[in-house]
Each structure stands twice: as structure tokens, then as C-alpha cells.
Design an enzyme around this catalytic site. Structure first.
Site, mmCIF file in Angstrom:
data_model
loop_
_atom_site.group_PDB
_atom_site.id
_atom_site.type_symbol
_atom_site.label_atom_id
_atom_site.label_comp_id
_atom_site.label_asym_id
_atom_site.label_seq_id
_atom_site.Cartn_x
_atom_site.Cartn_y
_atom_site.Cartn_z
ATOM 1 N N LYS A 194 0.882 -1.181 0.000
ATOM 2 C CA LYS A 194 0.000 0.000 0.000
ATOM 3 C C LYS A 194 0.914 1.225 0.000
ATOM 4 O O LYS A 194 1.447 1.618 1.027
ATOM 5 C CB LYS A 194 -0.885 -0.022 1.265
ATOM 6 C CG LYS A 194 -2.223 0.680 1.140
ATOM 7 C CD LYS A 194 -2.154 2.140 0.777
ATOM 8 C CE LYS A 194 -1.849 3.046 1.938
ATOM 9 N NZ LYS A 194 -1.622 4.457 1.519
ATOM 10 N N GLU A 269 9.569 1.521 10.936
ATOM 11 C CA GLU A 269 10.607 2.548 10.772
ATOM 12 C C GLU A 269 9.906 3.884 10.776
ATOM 13 O O GLU A 269 9.162 4.215 9.852
ATOM 14 C CB GLU A 269 11.365 2.330 9.471
ATOM 15 C CG GLU A 269 12.297 1.172 9.626
ATOM 16 C CD GLU A 269 13.072 0.871 8.388
ATOM 17 O OE1 GLU A 269 12.941 1.595 7.408
ATOM 18 O OE2 GLU A 269 13.814 -0.117 8.419
ATOM 19 N N CYS A 303 13.957 10.631 6.970
ATOM 20 C CA CYS A 303 13.853 10.194 8.372
ATOM 21 C C CYS A 303 15.178 10.345 9.107
ATOM 22 O O CYS A 303 15.199 10.603 10.306
ATOM 23 C CB CYS A 303 13.387 8.750 8.425
ATOM 24 S SG CYS A 303 14.446 7.649 7.494
ATOM 25 N N GLU A 402 9.465 16.501 14.980
ATOM 26 C CA GLU A 402 9.977 16.231 13.634
ATOM 27 C C GLU A 402 9.290 17.187 12.662
ATOM 28 O O GLU A 402 8.069 17.183 12.539
ATOM 29 C CB GLU A 402 9.690 14.781 13.237
ATOM 30 C CG GLU A 402 10.318 14.418 11.912
ATOM 31 C CD GLU A 402 9.947 13.015 11.437
ATOM 32 O OE1 GLU A 402 8.767 12.653 11.524
ATOM 33 O OE2 GLU A 402 10.852 12.307 10.962
HETATM 34 P P1 NAD Z 1 2.381 8.537 7.360
HETATM 35 O O1 NAD Z 1 2.539 7.766 8.626
HETATM 36 O O2 NAD Z 1 1.390 9.642 7.324
HETATM 37 O O3 NAD Z 1 1.992 7.586 6.153
HETATM 38 C C1 NAD Z 1 2.795 6.476 5.806
HETATM 39 C C2 NAD Z 1 1.918 5.426 5.156
HETATM 40 O O4 NAD Z 1 0.994 4.947 6.132
HETATM 41 C C3 NAD Z 1 1.084 5.942 3.988
HETATM 42 O O5 NAD Z 1 1.037 4.942 2.997
HETATM 43 C C4 NAD Z 1 -0.274 6.125 4.608
HETATM 44 O O6 NAD Z 1 -1.342 6.034 3.698
HETATM 45 C C5 NAD Z 1 -0.312 4.979 5.599
HETATM 46 N N1 NAD Z 1 -1.259 5.130 6.714
HETATM 47 C C6 NAD Z 1 -1.665 6.281 7.307
HETATM 48 N N2 NAD Z 1 -2.541 5.999 8.300
HETATM 49 C C7 NAD Z 1 -2.671 4.652 8.339
HETATM 50 C C8 NAD Z 1 -3.430 3.755 9.135
HETATM 51 N N3 NAD Z 1 -4.233 4.188 10.116
HETATM 52 N N4 NAD Z 1 -3.318 2.432 8.907
HETATM 53 C C9 NAD Z 1 -2.495 1.959 7.939
HETATM 54 N N5 NAD Z 1 -1.776 2.760 7.138
HETATM 55 C C10 NAD Z 1 -1.855 4.090 7.333
HETATM 56 O O7 NAD Z 1 3.852 9.049 6.993
HETATM 57 P P2 NAD Z 1 4.242 10.027 5.808
HETATM 58 O O8 NAD Z 1 3.776 11.395 6.180
HETATM 59 O O9 NAD Z 1 3.823 9.405 4.530
HETATM 60 O O10 NAD Z 1 5.845 9.951 5.848
HETATM 61 C C11 NAD Z 1 6.632 10.772 6.649
HETATM 62 C C12 NAD Z 1 7.059 10.030 7.899
HETATM 63 O O11 NAD Z 1 7.737 8.834 7.552
HETATM 64 C C13 NAD Z 1 8.028 10.832 8.744
HETATM 65 O O12 NAD Z 1 7.678 10.734 10.101
HETATM 66 C C14 NAD Z 1 9.362 10.130 8.518
HETATM 67 O O13 NAD Z 1 10.293 10.269 9.548
HETATM 68 C C15 NAD Z 1 8.910 8.720 8.343
HETATM 69 N N6 NAD Z 1 9.942 7.947 7.645
HETATM 70 C C16 NAD Z 1 10.697 7.065 8.363
HETATM 71 C C17 NAD Z 1 11.721 6.353 7.741
HETATM 72 C C18 NAD Z 1 12.585 5.393 8.525
HETATM 73 O O14 NAD Z 1 13.264 4.581 7.913
HETATM 74 N N7 NAD Z 1 12.599 5.466 9.849
HETATM 75 C C19 NAD Z 1 11.953 6.523 6.372
HETATM 76 C C20 NAD Z 1 11.167 7.438 5.677
HETATM 77 C C21 NAD Z 1 10.156 8.140 6.323
#
Ligand code: NAD
Length: 508
Positions: A194, A269, A303, A402
Site C-alpha cells: 500500500k 521505521e 527520516c 519532527e
Molecule cells: P504517514 O505515517 O502519514 O503515512 C505512511 C503510510 O501509512 C502511507 O502509505 C499512509 O497512507 C499509511 N497510513 C496512514 N494511516 C494509516 C493507518 N491508520 N493504517 C495503515 N496505514 C496508514 O507518513 P508520511 O507522512 O507518509 O511519511 C513521513 C514520515 O515517515 C516521517 O515521520 C518520517 O520520519 C517517516 N519515515 C521514516 C523512515 C525510517 O526509515 N525510519 C523513512 C522514511 C520516512
């Protein structure tokens, strides 16, 4: 290395490669077949560059997730029983096919995410590397240990855990997806992916490329849609054995709750507020370049970005001045221009949020400095100039939350103990960067800082066999090397008696 294409060539390539997404809705891929949503719903995908409508995307819900989970379940037995050597061959073929489409993937990724092409040009190549690395692990993925005891030969082995869900964010979607999907496939799992709704396009390219390269139908399925509908349904689906999730910490908490009823294995992550700690004895030229790179590349939407600069008080003013002097030279503009460093942020909502921290910084008493390297980029839109918050303290929200944009918070420290206290005074624990020429201090800091990964005198350089992941609100579990394979497999122990031990007798 190919020479970088010109801006004009990249614009033409973008028009060419994006045409298919504008001409017809981007569909799910379920059981090897492109599929509209059962409900017929779609959502619009807008470019972060100029809010142009890039096309519509199928909006999946529980019915589409159910169809994809069924396809993943139906193909699991055959794929998990496929010899590792054959999985290796297929995954190398996927890597070859990804490399062959590297330019297309780079241009689509850049247009869909706003990430500068100078960084995205390696997105597909890094993705292909992930496939190659884990392809080579496939033949040994089920290997175990021999653990003999006095009366038994114990041996372990690993089996693919089952169909798994992969949920990815929008910041560098292609590379991050391959990082999860490649080890899952190498271990013998089938996948329902997804992708993030704000940058859905390259997930489609990856799945179709893999299929064309010989990955059997149903082994990799993609369902688009929002987190609240498609994402939630995936985390709740009884046929999905595990979820590998990359995204925000708050979403990780939600997924943990959503997947509790079906007792899924989880790998998270999550976010970071990573310190880069610069001591007075460091090679300050190298440290300066690394600090700039780790916050202003990838739009700061990364991240592992070094978003908190902790700098020794004796060099604080001079180091901050040198940083500020560089800001004007960082080019802001269209991400398809090879000269651009900072492109537009992903979405107006995210951009507003990043800008709100710039207002907050002034309210909190920090000094805000911004670069002026605009190159015809529209000043509206999702653009944020490289920003420095000087004179901050660690209790300010700009130091604790963040921000996920090209925004660096600078804090002075007094001595080593103070640096450790400040570094660890955060909810996160993903990465830390230490700059010093004192070897003993480097080791002491690496030991004392609470983070999953510490780089000493280096920016983030990824070596695939090493563990990647965070502590505290930055994640659960590790990626990379055997850590990835361990997540996607169940370990079984078999104890075979030598027939030398006494069997307890209950009778007689
Ligand atoms: P997000 O958590 O808003 O969304 C990530 C994914 O989760 C999307 O596909 C979204 O549709 C899905 N999602 C959202 N709510 C959900 C739910 N209730 N159930 C299941 N899936 C759901 O994150 P974002 O805004 O897309 O990305 C930015 C974040 O990602 C930042 O916090 C960043 O630090 C983190 N990130 C972490 C790493 C790592 O390796 N630690 C790498 C890249 C990004």
C-alpha cells in the site's frame, strides 16, 4: 555514470513518462492484473511542483485489500516453495529490469514527490541494488543453526512467515519500497503493498517491472488508497501475517492497535529528530558539508536527516555563521532541473505545517535565517527555502518535533556530558552523527547516545548488511542483512534425540 540530462530534456521526459498516468487512472495490481477499485472510486494525484493534475488513482478500500490478500495467499505456497536459487535468479532479473527503466523511474519519482532529480537519478539504481543484495540472500534464507545438546541434536530452520503487508511513505517511495519488498520476496513471502497516496506512481512502475521480469502473478500486489481505508484494511486483514511499515510514529501507534486483533508481527521505521554533534576538535570543513547535506538534501523530508545541530559553544558562532553563509548558494527550484537542490515539498498541507514551524521559531525566541537561492521557482507553491533556527534550546518545540522539511535547529552545548544529555533528551532514537577527531570521545559518544544508528565523522552512508532502525518512538525492529530475513521468516527448532536420555516414567 551518465552525464546529467538537461532541464529541458528532463521536462520532455516528464511529459513523455507521465502521459500514461494522465490518460487513464492508475490502477491497483492484483494477481498480476491491473484492477480498478471494486467501488469504482478514484482520487486525484496532484504534482507538488505546480499542483497540476497528474491523473487519477484507484482509491482502494477493504474489498480491494481483500482481493489482493487473497491473491497473495493463493500464490504463497508456490512462491515460498520455489527454490532459493530460482528466487535469486528472478530477483536479479527484477534488478536488471529496474536498472533498464532507471531514467523513467527517476523522472516519475521526481515529478510525483518534488524531490530533486540530482538525488532521484539514483533512486532506481539504489532500488535495484536492494533487489540484488537480497536476491543473493535468497538461497540461504531458510538456513538455520545446529545447536547440539547432551542428548539431542537441535537444528533450526526458517520458513517464510506468509503473505505480508508493506506500507510506505511519500518521501522517497521507490527506494523505500524496494527496501521492504526485496527481502520479503527473497525470504519467500508474497506481498501486498500500500503506497502513500501523495506519491503513488512509482509503486505502479515497480510492480509492473517486476511482473515483466518474471515475478509470478500474485507474488507482488499493489493497492492504492488512503491510510485510513486501504492501509487500515491491510493491517486488519486475517490473511496478512506481518506488516512492514515506514512512516510517522503516530501512524505506527495506530497500526499497532489496528493489527492487535490479528496478532501480526510488526516492523516499524518511524520518525526522527536526529542530532548531529560537532565538537571543537572535528574536521570542521567536512562536518559543515555533512551537516548541510543531511538536512537540505531530499528537501529535508528524510527520516535520518540531521535536524538538530548540537555544536560546542566555543565554535558555535563561527560554525553557525559558516552554515548561514552557505544557505544562499543552495538552489531552490523545479526538481527536474539538475541544478536544483531543494524542490517543492510534497503537498500544500505538509508545506503549511513546515512553514508553521518557521513562525513558531520566532515566537519561541530562535533567530530564523533563510537562503535566497530561488531560481525562478514560484515563491508560492510548496517551496520552502533552506532555513536555520539559530540560538535555539532543546526545550523548544522546534528542537523536539519532527518538522520533515529543509529546516535545521542549532543548539550550543558546553561539554561531552551536556552533548549526551541534549542528544538523548528526545522522544526519538533513529540516527545520530558525531564529529570529533578524538577517538576515545568518538567511542564514548557512540556508546552513550541512544539511537539505533550512529555515524562517526560521516553523513548517512548505507551499507546493506548493517542494521537500520531506531529506538524509542523511531521504530521497532531492524532492516538490512539477516535482520530483514529474520522478520519475514518464522524460525522452527527441531530436537532429535540420540536415544541416550531417560524418558520419565509415570507408571511402574
Ligand atoms: P504517514 O505515517 O502519514 O503515512 C505512511 C503510510 O501509512 C502511507 O502509505 C499512509 O497512507 C499509511 N497510513 C496512514 N494511516 C494509516 C493507518 N491508520 N493504517 C495503515 N496505514 C496508514 O507518513 P508520511 O507522512 O507518509 O511519511 C513521513 C514520515 O515517515 C516521517 O515521520 C518520517 O520520519 C517517516 N519515515 C521514516 C523512515 C525510517 O526509515 N525510519 C523513512 C522514511 C520516512
Amino acid at each position: 555514470m551518465r552525464p546529467p540530462a538537461s532541464f529541458a530534456a528532463n521536462l520532455a521526459a516528464s511529459r513523455l513518462y507521465l502521459a500514461r498516468f494522465a490518460a487513464a487512472p492508475t490502477l491497483h495490481l492484483i494477481g498480476g492484473v491491473p484492477a480498478a477499485s471494486a467501488s469504482g472510486s478514484t482520487f486525484p494525484n496532484l504534482s507538488p511542483i505546480d499542483a497540476k493534475h497528474l491523473g487519477d488513482v484507484a482509491a482502494g478500500d477493504a474489498a480491494d485489500i481483500d482481493a489482493a490478500a487473497s491473491a497473495a495467499r493463493d500464490s504463497f505456497e508456490e512462491w515460498s516453495a520455489t527454490p532459493g536459487s530460482q528466487r535469486k535468479r528472478i530477483l536479479h532479473a527484477v534488478a536488471d529490469a529496474v536498472e533498464a527503466r532507471a531514467d523513467e523511474i527517476a523522472v516519475v519519482e521526481s515529478t510525483d514527490t518534488g524531490q530533486a532529480i540530482r538525488f532521484m537519478s539514483s533512486a532506481a539504481l539504489r532500488g535495484a541494488e536492494n533487489f540484488r543484495y537480497f536476491a543473493d540472500q535468497a538461497p540461504g534464507a531458510s538456513d538455520g543453526l545446529a545447536l547440539p545438546s547432551a542428548h539431542h541434536l537441535n537444528y533450526t530452520g526458517r520458513r517464510a512467515i506468509g503473505p505480508v503487508g508493506v506500507i510506505t511513505p511519500w518521501n522517497t517511495p521507490f527506494m523505500l519500497s524496494t527496501w521492504k519488498i526485496a527481502p520479503a520476496l527473497a525470504a519467500g513471502c508474497t506481498v501486498v503493498h500500500k503506497p502513500a497516496e501523495w506519491s503513488p506512481l512509482t509503486a505502479c512502475l515497480l510492480a509492473e517491472t517486476a511482473l515483466e521480469a518474471g515475478l509470478p502473478s500474485g507474488v507482488l500486489n499493489v493497492v492504492h488508497g488512503t491510510g485510513e481505508t486501504a492501509g487500515r484494511a491491510l493491517t486488519e486483514h486475517p490473511d496478512i501475517a506481518a506488516i512492514a511499515f515506514v512512516g510517522e510514529s503516530a501512524t505506527g501507534s495506530a497500526i499497532q492497535a489496528q493489527s492487535a486483533a490479528t496478532l501480526k508481527r510488526l516492523h516499524f521505521e518511524l520518525g526522527g529528530k536526529n542530532p548531529v554533534i560537532v565538537f571543537e576538535d572535528a574536521d570542521l570543513d567536512r562536518a559543515l558539508d555533512a551537516v548541510l547535506f543531511m538536512i537540505y538534501s531530499l528537501n529535508g523530508e528524510r527520516c535520518t536527516s540531521s535536524s538538530r545541530l548540537l555544536v560546542h559553544r566555543s565554535i558555535h558562532d563561527e560554525f553557525t555563521r559558516r552554515l548561514a553563509a552557505q544557505l544562499d548558494s543552495i538552489r531552490i527550484g523545479n526538481p527536474l532541473d539538475p541544478a536544483t537542490v531543494i524542490g517543492p515539498l510534497i503537498h500544500p498541507r505538509h508545506c503549511d505545517q513546515v512553514r508553521s514551524y518557521i513562525e513558531l521559531a520566532e515566537t519561541e525566541g530562535a533567530t530564523v535565517m533563510q537562503g535566497t537561492g530561488w531560481d525562478g521557482a514560484p515563491r508560492g507553491g510548496n517551496y520552502v527555502a533552506p532555513t536555520l533556527f539559530a540560538g535555539a534550546t532543546n526545550d523548544m518545540r522546534i528542537a523536539r518535533e519532527e518538522i520533515f522539511g529543509p529546516v535545521l535547529t542549532v543548539i550550543a552545548f558546553d561539554d561531552e556530558a551536556d552533548a549526551v544529555t541534549l542528544a538523548n533528551d528526545t522522544d526519538y532514537g533513529l540516527a545520530a552523527y558525531v564529529w570529533t577527531s578524538d577517538v576515545g570521545r568518538a567511542h564514548r559518544m557512540a556508546d552513550a547516545v541512544d539511537a539505533g544508528m550512529v555515524w562517526v565523522n560521516s553523513h548517512n552512508v548505507r551499507h546493506l548488511p548493517t542494521p537500520f532502525g531506531g529506538t524509542k518512538r523511531s521504530g521497532i525492529g531492524r532492516d538490512g542483512g539477516d535482520w530483514s530475513l529474520d522478520f519475514y521468516t518464522e524460525t522452527k527448532n527441531v530436537a532429535v534425540a540420540y536415544d541416550t536420555h531417560d524418558i520419565p516414567k509415570l507408571v511402574g
